[in-house]
Design an enzyme around this catalytic site. Structure first.
Site, short mmCIF file in Angstrom:
data_model
loop_
_atom_site.label_atom_id
_atom_site.label_comp_id
_atom_site.label_asym_id
_atom_site.label_seq_id
_atom_site.Cartn_x
_atom_site.Cartn_y
_atom_site.Cartn_z
CE LYS A 181 29.09 -24.65 -22.19
NZ LYS A 181 29.94 -24.37 -21.01
N GLY A 235 24.38 -15.32 -23.71
CA GLY A 235 25.81 -15.03 -23.64
C GLY A 235 26.17 -13.89 -24.56
CB THR A 239 29.30 -16.87 -27.95
OG1 THR A 239 30.37 -16.20 -27.30
CG2 THR A 239 29.46 -18.35 -27.81
N GLY A 240 26.90 -15.90 -29.82
CA GLY A 240 25.57 -16.11 -30.38
C GLY A 240 25.61 -16.26 -31.89
CD GLU A 257 16.72 -13.34 -24.20
OE1 GLU A 257 17.06 -12.18 -23.92
OE2 GLU A 257 15.64 -13.61 -24.75
CB CYS A 291 22.59 -8.92 -20.33
SG CYS A 291 21.08 -9.34 -19.44
CD GLU A 391 27.61 -6.91 -23.02
OE1 GLU A 391 28.07 -7.83 -23.73
OE2 GLU A 391 26.54 -7.02 -22.38
P1 NAD Z 1 29.97 -16.34 -23.53
O1 NAD Z 1 29.31 -16.12 -24.85
O2 NAD Z 1 31.45 -16.25 -23.48
O3 NAD Z 1 29.58 -17.76 -22.93
C1 NAD Z 1 28.24 -18.17 -22.75
C2 NAD Z 1 28.18 -19.68 -22.80
O4 NAD Z 1 28.51 -20.12 -24.12
C3 NAD Z 1 29.14 -20.39 -21.86
O5 NAD Z 1 28.50 -21.51 -21.30
C4 NAD Z 1 30.27 -20.79 -22.78
O6 NAD Z 1 30.99 -21.92 -22.30
C5 NAD Z 1 29.50 -21.13 -24.04
N1 NAD Z 1 30.29 -21.08 -25.29
C6 NAD Z 1 31.42 -20.37 -25.52
N2 NAD Z 1 31.85 -20.61 -26.78
C7 NAD Z 1 30.98 -21.47 -27.34
C8 NAD Z 1 30.87 -22.07 -28.63
N3 NAD Z 1 31.77 -21.84 -29.59
N4 NAD Z 1 29.84 -22.91 -28.86
C9 NAD Z 1 28.90 -23.13 -27.92
N5 NAD Z 1 28.96 -22.59 -26.67
C10 NAD Z 1 29.97 -21.77 -26.39
O7 NAD Z 1 29.27 -15.28 -22.54
P2 NAD Z 1 29.63 -15.02 -21.02
O8 NAD Z 1 30.93 -14.30 -20.97
O9 NAD Z 1 29.45 -16.27 -20.24
O10 NAD Z 1 28.44 -14.04 -20.59
C11 NAD Z 1 28.50 -12.66 -20.77
C12 NAD Z 1 27.67 -12.23 -21.97
O11 NAD Z 1 26.34 -12.72 -21.83
C13 NAD Z 1 27.52 -10.73 -22.09
O12 NAD Z 1 27.63 -10.37 -23.44
C14 NAD Z 1 26.11 -10.47 -21.58
O13 NAD Z 1 25.51 -9.29 -22.05
C15 NAD Z 1 25.40 -11.69 -22.07
N6 NAD Z 1 24.18 -11.90 -21.31
C16 NAD Z 1 22.96 -11.69 -21.90
C17 NAD Z 1 21.79 -11.84 -21.17
C18 NAD Z 1 20.42 -11.59 -21.76
O14 NAD Z 1 19.42 -11.98 -21.16
N7 NAD Z 1 20.32 -10.94 -22.91
C19 NAD Z 1 21.87 -12.23 -19.83
C20 NAD Z 1 23.14 -12.44 -19.27
C21 NAD Z 1 24.29 -12.29 -20.02
#
Ligand code: NAD
Length: 488
Positions: A181, A235, A239-240, A257, A291, A391
């Site tokens: 997804k 993400g 959300t994690g 991650e 990230c 962040e």
């Molecule tokens: P996000 O958490 O908003 O979204 C990530 C994904 O999760 C998207 O596909 C989104 O549609 C989905 N999502 C959102 N709510 C959900 C739910 N309730 N249940 C299941 N899935 C859901 O993150 P973002 O804004 O897309 O990305 C930015 C974040 O990602 C930053 O915090 C960044 O640091 C982190 N990030 C981490 C790494 C790493 O390797 N550690 C790499 C890139 C980005």
């Protein structure tokens, strides 16, 4: 299925059971160019019903085929995809830049990283070794590594190609079936890569699917599904945490991650000619939407004025604009909401410290069509400040200074996050002490942002759980089984 040849609009479909399908909602989501506001394409606004169908077909393909038992087939599939991505890299780079906003040079770099990752894990698919052990007289154990089953991969929008492939490649190499997804902001580049998957005959029909749509509906359905054995999520940390709660439904395995607030620690003996451009790049690459961004600068008091002055010059020399132009150094942020967030943090930083450069949205001419923010440096910040602790995910660098090595280490670790760090010194003892002391998954000495598919990456503390890349990254996608023989 229509193909995207330039900035003309295209409809992107879900890929389920080896076929292109539209969503049961019959609704489409717009994917927009953050530099121009133009529509890049339309993706399916999928429903829980669609994602359940995808899960069922992957579950069936995994359980009914020899995919999990056929490492050579997986090797051929991943290499085949790598080859097609190499042949189509310019087209993919343009889609990535148009959809996400990053510069065309960054897009090529991201896609080159995808190709390298696919090649590495193609080879690794053929080297998934277990162990054997004599346990008692007449008792012999085989410790086997096996695929987990059905894996759900949920991706963010900032590096949408690499962060999908970074998980997809090891998950498939290990023999799992996968549902992806992508983030709602970046469906086009993700589906473009699936169009190439569709052309590789070695992928077992139905073993890999993509479903586009809102995270809170279909991402959550994946998190709760009992047919999914593992979720790999990249993400936001919040959300994690939600995904961790959902995963309790069937005690799913998780790989997380998450976010970061990474420091660059600069000592007086550092080679500043090398450090300044790499520290600048570490925060302004992808407009800070990465990230591992070096979003905190910790610099020794004796050189602070010089370092801040030179970083100000670096920031002010960056060409900010539409990433599709070869000369652009920094593109827009990805969306209006991201722009609002960055502007809000900039104002918080103005109150908490002193703006050295930037601190405003770029306007006038073509800037008015997109979401451009000036590269920003904020100095004179205390450790308690929000721009130091939270962040931001934008082009904002928070500066603090220290007097001793001990103080530098305490400040580097004074964070809820622990994803990465940079240490700048020519003293090998100091470099060793700092790299051992900093609680982060990656510590770069005299460099930054260097990643390889063969070297593990991941977070301490709230930056994540588990490791991606490398052999540990492959093992995240394996179960361990003890097969016991008793000889009569
Ligand atoms: P996000 O958490 O908003 O979204 C990530 C994904 O999760 C998207 O596909 C989104 O549609 C989905 N999502 C959102 N709510 C959900 C739910 N309730 N249940 C299941 N899935 C859901 O993150 P973002 O804004 O897309 O990305 C930015 C974040 O990602 C930053 O915090 C960044 O640091 C982190 N990030 C981490 C790494 C790493 O390797 N550690 C790499 C890139 C980005």
């Amino acid at each position: 299925m229509a193909t995207l040849t330039n900035s003309k609009q295209v409809i992107y479909y879900n890929y389920i059971n080896g076929e292109w399908t539209d969503s049961s909602s019959k609704e489409l989501l717009e994917s927009k160019n953050p530099a121009t506001g133009e529509v890049v394409g339309y993706a399916q606004n999928s429903t829980v019903q669609d994602v359940k169908q995808a899960i069922d077909t992957v579950f069936h393909a995994f359980n009914q085929s020899d995919w999990g038992y056929n490492p050579k087939r997986r090797y051929n599939a991943l290499l085949g995809l790598a080859q097609l991505m190499e042949e189509n890299i310019e087209h993919l780079a343009r889609v990535l830049t148009m959809e996400q906003g990053k510069t065309i040079r960054e897009s090529r770099q991201e896609l080159t990283g995808c190709i390298d990752t696919l090649k590495y894990f193609a080879g690794a698919a053929r080297t998934i070794f277990g162990r054997s052990i004599q346990l008692e007289p007449n008792n012999f154990g085989v410790i086997a590594k096996e695929p987990i089953g059905v894996v759900g991969i949920i991706c963010p929008w900032n590096w949408p190609a690499l962060l999908m492939i970074r998980e997809l490649a090891p998950a498939l190499a290990a023999g799992n079936g996968v549902i992806v997804k992508p983030a709602s902001l970046t469906p086009a580049i993700s589906v473009e890569i699936f169009k190439l998957i569709d052309q590789v005959p070695d992928f077992t029909k139905g073993i890999v699917s993509i479903v586009t749509g809102p995270g809170r509906a279909i991402g959550a359905a994946m998190g709760k599904s009992k047919k999914i054995d593992m979720i790999s999520f990249t993400g936001d940390t919040s959300t994690g945490k939600t995904i961790m709660e959902m995963a309790t439904s069937n005690i799913k395995k998780l790989a997380l991650e998450l976010g970061g607030k990474s420091p660059n620690v600069v000592f007086p003996d550092a080679n500043l000619d090398k450090a300044i451009p790499l520290i600048g790049r570490s925060i302004f690459i992808s407009a800070g939407q990465i990230c591992m961004a070096g979003s905190r600068l910790l610099v020794h008091k004796s050189i602070k004025d010089e370092v801040v002055f030179r970083l100000k010059q670096y920031a002010e020399n960056l060409q900010v604009g539409n990433g599709i132009h070869e000369t652009t150094d920094m593109g827009p942020v990805a969306s209006q909401s991201q722009l609002d967030l960055v502007a809000e943090y900039s104002e918080i930083g103005r109150r908490e410290g002193k703006i050295i450069t930037g601190g405003y949205r770029l306007t006038g001419g073509d800037y008015d069509k997109g979401y451009f923010f000036a590269p920003t440096i904020i100095d004179e910040l205390a450790s308690s400040c929000r721009v130091v602790r939270e962040e931001i995910f934008g082009p904002i660098l928070a500066v603090q200074s220290f007097s001793t090595d001990e103080e530098a280490l305490v400040m580097a670790n004074d964070s809820d996050f622990g994803l990465s760090a940079g240490v700048w010194t020519t003293d090998v003892n100091r470099a060793m002490r700092m790299s051992k002391g900093i609680k982060a998954g990656t510590v770069w000495i005299n460099t930054y942002n260097k990643n390889f598919p063969e070297a593990e990456f991941g977070g301490y503390k709230q930056s994540g759980q588990g490791r991606t890349r490398g052999i540990d990254g492959l093992m995240e996608y394996c179960e361990t089984k003890h097969i016991h023989f008793e000889i009569d």
